[in-house]
Design a protein around this motif. Structure first.
Motif, PDB file in Angstrom:
ATOM      1  N   ALA A  71       0.834  -1.209   0.000  1.00 33.86           N
ATOM      2  CA  ALA A  71       0.000   0.000   0.000  1.00 33.86           C
ATOM      3  C   ALA A  71       0.867   1.256   0.000  1.00 33.86           C
ATOM      4  O   ALA A  71       0.564   2.232  -0.707  1.00 33.86           O
ATOM      5  N   LYS A  72       1.947   1.230   0.756  1.00 36.96           N
ATOM      6  CA  LYS A  72       2.851   2.384   0.781  1.00 36.96           C
ATOM      7  C   LYS A  72       3.521   2.579  -0.586  1.00 36.96           C
ATOM      8  O   LYS A  72       3.768   3.701  -1.011  1.00 36.96           O
ATOM      9  N   PHE A  73       3.812   1.473  -1.285  1.00 43.80           N
ATOM     10  CA  PHE A  73       4.378   1.590  -2.630  1.00 43.80           C
ATOM     11  C   PHE A  73       3.392   2.255  -3.573  1.00 43.80           C
ATOM     12  O   PHE A  73       3.779   3.079  -4.406  1.00 43.80           O
ATOM     13  N   ALA A  74       2.133   1.904  -3.487  1.00 38.74           N
ATOM     14  CA  ALA A  74       1.118   2.519  -4.348  1.00 38.74           C
ATOM     15  C   ALA A  74       1.102   4.038  -4.144  1.00 38.74           C
ATOM     16  O   ALA A  74       1.030   4.810  -5.113  1.00 38.74           O
ATOM     17  N   VAL A  75       1.205   4.474  -2.905  1.00 36.24           N
ATOM     18  CA  VAL A  75       1.227   5.910  -2.594  1.00 36.24           C
ATOM     19  C   VAL A  75       2.504   6.557  -3.145  1.00 36.24           C
ATOM     20  O   VAL A  75       2.466   7.620  -3.766  1.00 36.24           O
ATOM     21  N   ALA A  76       3.646   5.900  -2.926  1.00 35.17           N
ATOM     22  CA  ALA A  76       4.930   6.455  -3.386  1.00 35.17           C
ATOM     23  C   ALA A  76       4.973   6.570  -4.907  1.00 35.17           C
ATOM     24  O   ALA A  76       5.454   7.566  -5.457  1.00 35.17           O
ATOM     25  N   ILE A  77       4.464   5.568  -5.598  1.00 38.69           N
ATOM     26  CA  ILE A  77       4.460   5.591  -7.066  1.00 38.69           C
ATOM     27  C   ILE A  77       3.535   6.688  -7.577  1.00 38.69           C
ATOM     28  O   ILE A  77       3.886   7.424  -8.504  1.00 38.69           O
ATOM     29  N   ALA A  78       2.368   6.831  -6.968  1.00 37.42           N
ATOM     30  CA  ALA A  78       1.436   7.885  -7.376  1.00 37.42           C
ATOM     31  C   ALA A  78       2.038   9.269  -7.152  1.00 37.42           C
ATOM     32  O   ALA A  78       1.788  10.196  -7.932  1.00 37.42           O
ATOM     33  N   LYS A  79       2.840   9.383  -6.122  1.00 35.75           N
ATOM     34  CA  LYS A  79       3.496  10.674  -5.850  1.00 35.75           C
ATOM     35  C   LYS A  79       4.582  10.965  -6.892  1.00 35.75           C
ATOM     36  O   LYS A  79       4.724  12.091  -7.361  1.00 35.75           O
ATOM     37  N   LEU A  80       5.358   9.937  -7.259  1.00 38.22           N
ATOM     38  CA  LEU A  80       6.416  10.120  -8.257  1.00 38.22           C
ATOM     39  C   LEU A  80       5.851  10.360  -9.654  1.00 38.22           C
ATOM     40  O   LEU A  80       6.375  11.167 -10.421  1.00 38.22           O
ATOM     41  N   TYR A  81       4.814   9.607  -9.994  1.00 33.64           N
ATOM     42  CA  TYR A  81       4.240   9.661 -11.347  1.00 33.64           C
ATOM     43  C   TYR A  81       2.720   9.734 -11.254  1.00 33.64           C
ATOM     44  O   TYR A  81       2.027   8.752 -11.473  1.00 33.64           O
ATOM     45  N   PRO A  82       2.179  10.919 -10.943  1.00 34.53           N
ATOM     46  CA  PRO A  82       0.723  11.025 -10.779  1.00 34.53           C
ATOM     47  C   PRO A  82      -0.061  10.738 -12.059  1.00 34.53           C
ATOM     48  O   PRO A  82      -1.204  10.329 -11.998  1.00 34.53           O
ATOM     49  N   ARG A  83       0.536  10.950 -13.219  1.00 39.67           N
ATOM     50  CA  ARG A  83      -0.130  10.640 -14.482  1.00 39.67           C
ATOM     51  C   ARG A  83       0.765   9.719 -15.309  1.00 39.67           C
ATOM     52  O   ARG A  83       1.240  10.077 -16.368  1.00 39.67           O
ATOM     53  N   LEU A  84       0.946   8.539 -14.841  1.00 37.93           N
ATOM     54  CA  LEU A  84       1.883   7.606 -15.466  1.00 37.93           C
ATOM     55  C   LEU A  84       1.513   7.293 -16.917  1.00 37.93           C
ATOM     56  O   LEU A  84       2.369   7.224 -17.790  1.00 37.93           O
ATOM     57  N   GLY A  85       0.229   7.103 -17.198  1.00 39.15           N
ATOM     58  CA  GLY A  85      -0.204   6.704 -18.531  1.00 39.15           C
ATOM     59  C   GLY A  85       0.194   7.641 -19.653  1.00 39.15           C
ATOM     60  O   GLY A  85       0.552   7.196 -20.739  1.00 39.15           O
ATOM     61  N   ASP A  86       0.153   8.919 -19.413  1.00 40.50           N
ATOM     62  CA  ASP A  86       0.490   9.890 -20.473  1.00 40.50           C
ATOM     63  C   ASP A  86       1.657  10.789 -20.076  1.00 40.50           C
ATOM     64  O   ASP A  86       1.795  11.902 -20.561  1.00 40.50           O
ATOM     65  N   ASN A  87       2.505  10.282 -19.204  1.00 44.22           N
ATOM     66  CA  ASN A  87       3.618  11.073 -18.689  1.00 44.22           C
ATOM     67  C   ASN A  87       4.790  11.051 -19.677  1.00 44.22           C
ATOM     68  O   ASN A  87       5.353   9.990 -19.941  1.00 44.22           O
ATOM     69  N   PRO A  88       5.192  12.204 -20.210  1.00 44.52           N
ATOM     70  CA  PRO A  88       6.303  12.235 -21.162  1.00 44.52           C
ATOM     71  C   PRO A  88       7.666  11.957 -20.522  1.00 44.52           C
ATOM     72  O   PRO A  88       8.638  11.703 -21.219  1.00 44.52           O
ATOM     73  N   ASP A  89       7.718  11.963 -19.184  1.00 42.12           N
ATOM     74  CA  ASP A  89       8.977  11.701 -18.487  1.00 42.12           C
ATOM     75  C   ASP A  89       9.161  10.225 -18.151  1.00 42.12           C
ATOM     76  O   ASP A  89      10.122   9.855 -17.490  1.00 42.12           O
ATOM     77  N   TYR A  90       8.223   9.397 -18.589  1.00 41.58           N
ATOM     78  CA  TYR A  90       8.325   7.966 -18.298  1.00 41.58           C
ATOM     79  C   TYR A  90       8.230   7.202 -19.608  1.00 41.58           C
ATOM     80  O   TYR A  90       7.581   7.623 -20.543  1.00 41.58           O
ATOM     81  N   THR A  91       8.893   6.074 -19.652  1.00 41.35           N
ATOM     82  CA  THR A  91       8.914   5.283 -20.875  1.00 41.35           C
ATOM     83  C   THR A  91       7.661   4.422 -20.997  1.00 41.35           C
ATOM     84  O   THR A  91       6.901   4.290 -20.051  1.00 41.35           O
ATOM     85  N   ALA A  92       7.469   3.863 -22.163  1.00 39.25           N
ATOM     86  CA  ALA A  92       6.306   3.018 -22.407  1.00 39.25           C
ATOM     87  C   ALA A  92       6.712   1.811 -23.246  1.00 39.25           C
ATOM     88  O   ALA A  92       7.803   1.772 -23.814  1.00 39.25           O
ATOM     89  N   ILE A  93       5.826   0.849 -23.334  1.00 39.58           N
ATOM     90  CA  ILE A  93       6.050  -0.311 -24.191  1.00 39.58           C
ATOM     91  C   ILE A  93       6.014   0.173 -25.634  1.00 39.58           C
ATOM     92  O   ILE A  93       5.154   0.959 -26.022  1.00 39.58           O
ATOM     93  N   VAL A  94       6.946  -0.274 -26.446  1.00 36.27           N
ATOM     94  CA  VAL A  94       7.158   0.299 -27.776  1.00 36.27           C
ATOM     95  C   VAL A  94       6.096  -0.044 -28.810  1.00 36.27           C
ATOM     96  O   VAL A  94       5.901   0.710 -29.737  1.00 36.27           O
ATOM     97  N   SER A  95       5.401  -1.147 -28.651  1.00 38.22           N
ATOM     98  CA  SER A  95       4.382  -1.490 -29.658  1.00 38.22           C
ATOM     99  C   SER A  95       3.302  -2.354 -29.015  1.00 38.22           C
ATOM    100  O   SER A  95       3.501  -2.940 -27.943  1.00 38.22           O
ATOM    101  N   GLU A  96       2.186  -2.450 -29.703  1.00 35.92           N
ATOM    102  CA  GLU A  96       1.088  -3.296 -29.224  1.00 35.92           C
ATOM    103  C   GLU A  96       1.526  -4.761 -29.164  1.00 35.92           C
ATOM    104  O   GLU A  96       1.170  -5.499 -28.253  1.00 35.92           O
ATOM    105  N   ARG A  97       2.342  -5.183 -30.113  1.00 38.34           N
ATOM    106  CA  ARG A  97       2.835  -6.567 -30.136  1.00 38.34           C
ATOM    107  C   ARG A  97       3.640  -6.875 -28.863  1.00 38.34           C
ATOM    108  O   ARG A  97       3.455  -7.906 -28.227  1.00 38.34           O
TER     109      ARG A  97
END
Length: 113
Positions: A71-97
């Motif tokens: 639970a504490k990790f969930a809070v810490a991650i949300a604090k570091l990356y509040p908008r992880l899905g569309d965050n330009p400062d975080y990487t993503a999976i390169v393709s749907e495949r």
């Protein structure tokens, strides 16, 4: 002939860098400051999407504290990356495949227990 081979090889040496990353546990002692430890480990794991040789791979926590620490990790991650899905400062999976491939691996691991 061995000396000739060694001299020829020496004339063509190329410097290299070896990546010697391995499994990196994070160990939580019962007396540690959980909030500080979780914040540090979350940062270390998520830095460059976990693609560093020292990113923690697993946790060793005191018996009975797993749910609290998760639970504490969930809070810490949300604090570091509040908008992880569309965050330009975080990487993503390169393709749907590749996303499907990773999702299949997670499903297989869950099915296997």
């Amino acid at each position: 002939i061995g000396r000739q081979v060694a001299l020829a090889a020496a004339a063509n040496l190329t410097p290299v860098t070896l990546e010697l990353g391995g499994k990196s546990p994070a160990i939580f002692d019962p007396s540690c400051d959980l909030d500080a430890a979780v914040a540090s480990v979350a940062y270390g794991k998520l830095l460059n999407a976990g693609q560093t040789c020292i990113a923690p791979d697993y946790l060793m926590v005191p018996r009975g504290q797993g749910a609290t620490i998760a639970a504490k990790f969930a809070v810490a991650i949300a604090k570091l990356y509040p908008r992880l899905g569309d965050n330009p400062d975080y990487t993503a999976i390169v393709s749907e495949r590749h996303h499907r491939r990773l999702s299949d691996m997670v499903a297989e691991a869950r099915e296997g227990g």
